[in-house]
Enzyme design. Sequence first.
Site, PDB file in Angstrom:
ATOM      1  N   HIS A 111      43.183 110.314 114.500  1.00 43.69           N
ATOM      2  CA  HIS A 111      42.356 111.227 115.298  1.00 43.69           C
ATOM      3  C   HIS A 111      42.307 110.868 116.787  1.00 43.69           C
ATOM      4  O   HIS A 111      41.784 111.656 117.582  1.00 43.69           O
ATOM      5  CB  HIS A 111      40.942 111.311 114.708  1.00 43.69           C
ATOM      6  CG  HIS A 111      40.341 112.688 114.792  1.00 43.69           C
ATOM      7  ND1 HIS A 111      39.267 113.083 114.029  1.00 43.69           N
ATOM      8  CD2 HIS A 111      40.662 113.764 115.566  1.00 43.69           C
ATOM      9  CE1 HIS A 111      38.964 114.342 114.333  1.00 43.69           C
ATOM     10  NE2 HIS A 111      39.781 114.776 115.259  1.00 43.69           N
ATOM     11  N   ASP A 134      34.566 116.429 110.286  1.00 41.17           N
ATOM     12  CA  ASP A 134      34.841 115.006 110.070  1.00 41.17           C
ATOM     13  C   ASP A 134      33.705 114.358 109.273  1.00 41.17           C
ATOM     14  O   ASP A 134      32.558 114.774 109.385  1.00 41.17           O
ATOM     15  CB  ASP A 134      34.911 114.322 111.458  1.00 41.17           C
ATOM     16  CG  ASP A 134      35.806 113.095 111.508  1.00 41.17           C
ATOM     17  OD1 ASP A 134      35.746 112.293 110.558  1.00 41.17           O
ATOM     18  OD2 ASP A 134      36.536 112.941 112.495  1.00 41.17           O
ATOM     19  N   HIS A 136      33.135 111.387 110.076  1.00 42.94           N
ATOM     20  CA  HIS A 136      32.749 110.450 111.147  1.00 42.94           C
ATOM     21  C   HIS A 136      32.542 111.205 112.456  1.00 42.94           C
ATOM     22  O   HIS A 136      33.118 112.277 112.652  1.00 42.94           O
ATOM     23  CB  HIS A 136      33.873 109.415 111.346  1.00 42.94           C
ATOM     24  CG  HIS A 136      34.369 108.809 110.079  1.00 42.94           C
ATOM     25  ND1 HIS A 136      35.446 109.313 109.384  1.00 42.94           N
ATOM     26  CD2 HIS A 136      33.912 107.756 109.367  1.00 42.94           C
ATOM     27  CE1 HIS A 136      35.649 108.593 108.293  1.00 42.94           C
ATOM     28  NE2 HIS A 136      34.729 107.630 108.248  1.00 42.94           N
ATOM     29  N   ASP A 138      33.321 109.780 115.463  1.00 39.18           N
ATOM     30  CA  ASP A 138      34.389 109.335 116.380  1.00 39.18           C
ATOM     31  C   ASP A 138      33.920 109.267 117.829  1.00 39.18           C
ATOM     32  O   ASP A 138      34.685 109.540 118.764  1.00 39.18           O
ATOM     33  CB  ASP A 138      35.621 110.259 116.252  1.00 39.18           C
ATOM     34  CG  ASP A 138      36.269 110.174 114.875  1.00 39.18           C
ATOM     35  OD1 ASP A 138      35.934 109.239 114.116  1.00 39.18           O
ATOM     36  OD2 ASP A 138      37.101 111.046 114.554  1.00 39.18           O
ATOM     37  N   HIS A 151      40.742 105.460 117.036  1.00 37.00           N
ATOM     38  CA  HIS A 151      40.532 106.772 116.374  1.00 37.00           C
ATOM     39  C   HIS A 151      39.049 107.003 116.086  1.00 37.00           C
ATOM     40  O   HIS A 151      38.654 108.129 115.765  1.00 37.00           O
ATOM     41  CB  HIS A 151      41.384 106.937 115.102  1.00 37.00           C
ATOM     42  CG  HIS A 151      40.849 106.239 113.885  1.00 37.00           C
ATOM     43  ND1 HIS A 151      41.116 106.677 112.602  1.00 37.00           N
ATOM     44  CD2 HIS A 151      40.071 105.135 113.763  1.00 37.00           C
ATOM     45  CE1 HIS A 151      40.511 105.866 111.729  1.00 37.00           C
ATOM     46  NE2 HIS A 151      39.883 104.934 112.403  1.00 37.00           N
ATOM     47  N   ASP A 244      39.533 116.630 111.052  1.00 38.06           N
ATOM     48  CA  ASP A 244      39.902 115.386 110.362  1.00 38.06           C
ATOM     49  C   ASP A 244      39.783 115.676 108.870  1.00 38.06           C
ATOM     50  O   ASP A 244      38.701 116.037 108.385  1.00 38.06           O
ATOM     51  CB  ASP A 244      38.924 114.287 110.803  1.00 38.06           C
ATOM     52  CG  ASP A 244      39.235 112.922 110.208  1.00 38.06           C
ATOM     53  OD1 ASP A 244      39.820 112.855 109.110  1.00 38.06           O
ATOM     54  OD2 ASP A 244      38.853 111.921 110.842  1.00 38.06           O
ATOM     55  N   ASP A 246      39.394 113.921 106.458  1.00 38.76           N
ATOM     56  CA  ASP A 246      38.398 113.151 105.688  1.00 38.76           C
ATOM     57  C   ASP A 246      37.024 113.817 105.705  1.00 38.76           C
ATOM     58  O   ASP A 246      36.094 113.350 105.038  1.00 38.76           O
ATOM     59  CB  ASP A 246      38.353 111.671 106.112  1.00 38.76           C
ATOM     60  CG  ASP A 246      37.740 111.418 107.482  1.00 38.76           C
ATOM     61  OD1 ASP A 246      36.885 112.193 107.949  1.00 38.76           O
ATOM     62  OD2 ASP A 246      38.117 110.387 108.099  1.00 38.76           O
ATOM     63  N   GLU A 289      44.867 112.825 110.220  1.00 38.67           N
ATOM     64  CA  GLU A 289      44.485 111.749 109.288  1.00 38.67           C
ATOM     65  C   GLU A 289      44.994 111.908 107.856  1.00 38.67           C
ATOM     66  O   GLU A 289      44.472 111.272 106.946  1.00 38.67           O
ATOM     67  CB  GLU A 289      42.968 111.502 109.291  1.00 38.67           C
ATOM     68  CG  GLU A 289      42.387 111.069 110.648  1.00 38.67           C
ATOM     69  CD  GLU A 289      42.592 109.583 111.003  1.00 38.67           C
ATOM     70  OE1 GLU A 289      43.123 108.830 110.151  1.00 38.67           O
ATOM     71  OE2 GLU A 289      42.211 109.196 112.136  1.00 38.67           O
TER      72      GLU A 289
HETATM   73  N1  ARG Z   1      33.250 104.698 112.760  1.00 43.88           N
HETATM   74  C1  ARG Z   1      34.362 103.941 112.291  1.00 43.88           C
HETATM   75  C2  ARG Z   1      35.050 103.238 113.457  1.00 43.88           C
HETATM   76  O1  ARG Z   1      34.661 103.364 114.576  1.00 43.88           O
HETATM   77  C3  ARG Z   1      35.339 104.818 111.517  1.00 43.88           C
HETATM   78  C4  ARG Z   1      36.048 105.847 112.333  1.00 43.88           C
HETATM   79  C5  ARG Z   1      36.931 106.721 111.494  1.00 43.88           C
HETATM   80  N2  ARG Z   1      37.619 107.683 112.304  1.00 43.88           N
HETATM   81  C6  ARG Z   1      38.534 108.556 111.867  1.00 43.88           C
HETATM   82  N3  ARG Z   1      39.098 109.335 112.770  1.00 43.88           N
HETATM   83  N4  ARG Z   1      38.859 108.660 110.604  1.00 43.88           N
HETATM   84  O2  ARG Z   1      35.987 102.546 113.260  1.00 43.88           O
HETATM   85 MN    MN Z   2      38.052 111.646 112.835  1.00 45.28          MN
HETATM   86 MN    MN Z   3      37.021 110.760 109.889  1.00 46.62          MN
END
Ligand code: ARG
Ligand code: MN
Ligand code: MN
Length: 321
Positions: A111, A134, A136, A138, A151, A244, A246, A289
């Site tokens: 990402h 997402d 998350h 990010d 990411h 994303d 996920d 992702e």
């Molecule tokens: N918050 C976590 C980190 O800063 C997970 C980030 C996941 N990001 C993603 N694009 N899947 O590492």
């Molecule tokens: Mn993401």
């Molecule tokens: Mn994510």
Amino acid sequence: RELSIISAPFSGGQGKFGVEKGPRYMLKHGLQSRLEELGWSTELEATLDEAEFVTKLKKEKESSTGGSSVLDGGVKAKRADMVGEATEMVYKSVSKVVQAGRFPVTLGGDHSVAMGTVSAVLDKFPEAGVLWIDAHADINTIETTDSGNLHGCPVSFLMGLNQDIPGCPESLKWVPGNLSPKKIAFIGLRDIDAGEKKILKDLGISAFSMYHVDKYGINAVVEMAMKAIHPETNGEGPIMCSYDVDGVDPLYIPATGTPVRGGLTLREGLFVVERLAETGNLVALDVVECNPDLAIHDIHVSNTISAGCAIARCALGETLL
Ligand code: ARG
Ligand code: MN
Ligand code: MN
């Protein structure tokens, strides 16, 4: 109705190889011809070279630091040089596409590539709002990140939250950082770091977690998110969707680097983009992702890739009836 598929086979924004294979697998699954069938004239846009970046990353990993660099003042950002280089290449490719009046469909990659895609889209549509689908947010800064994986940080770069931090990597200073916190809304959140929670709250950012999806239903959440990014026009205005995979539950999309259970059903995940297509306001899409190497069965690969392709098709107008 012209679009370009931009391959962004980059994995340096996180630590697992394989996510760079996402674009190739989605294209092999027939994405381009399926989009043609929907009435789009399509072109492929090459960006970074998959093999070249894998070689660079492998070298970096063999080196003593393992790609992890603690910069001035305890700031962490892994492989910042490579992320800077790759995202700027993505920025240039997407810029070329949007400036030519074509719809950019960017296939990740991790990402971090959204630093490039969103920046390019904002040049062309300064009033655009971003819907970030997402698990998350990010939005870690180079100070709040625990993992050091970039990411997990693209949104903070897009908002310019890092540029004044001492030790901000030079390689990432190309990011304009002009995304207003009022112009993004999140959908599907369920794994937010403490530092991210504080940023979301302090900046008053619209965020719809899985709690909100359960409480209001996905249709109402998408409506609220569109109104949040375009408050003056009741949700009308250009929308970029950075998706994303996920965000969708790992039951449906298992082959991804940071899976979190309790996510969107596949139908909810597709509804979001079906609804965006229906508005006629969507101007750009990322699908990121997908990591085929993290599948433990072949069926995990095909589930993940076919769902990633379905997200793109639904965003570009495929309907059930
Ligand atoms: N918050 C976590 C980190 O800063 C997970 C980030 C996941 N990001 C993603 N694009 N899947 O590492
Ligand atoms: Mn993401
Ligand atoms: Mn994510």
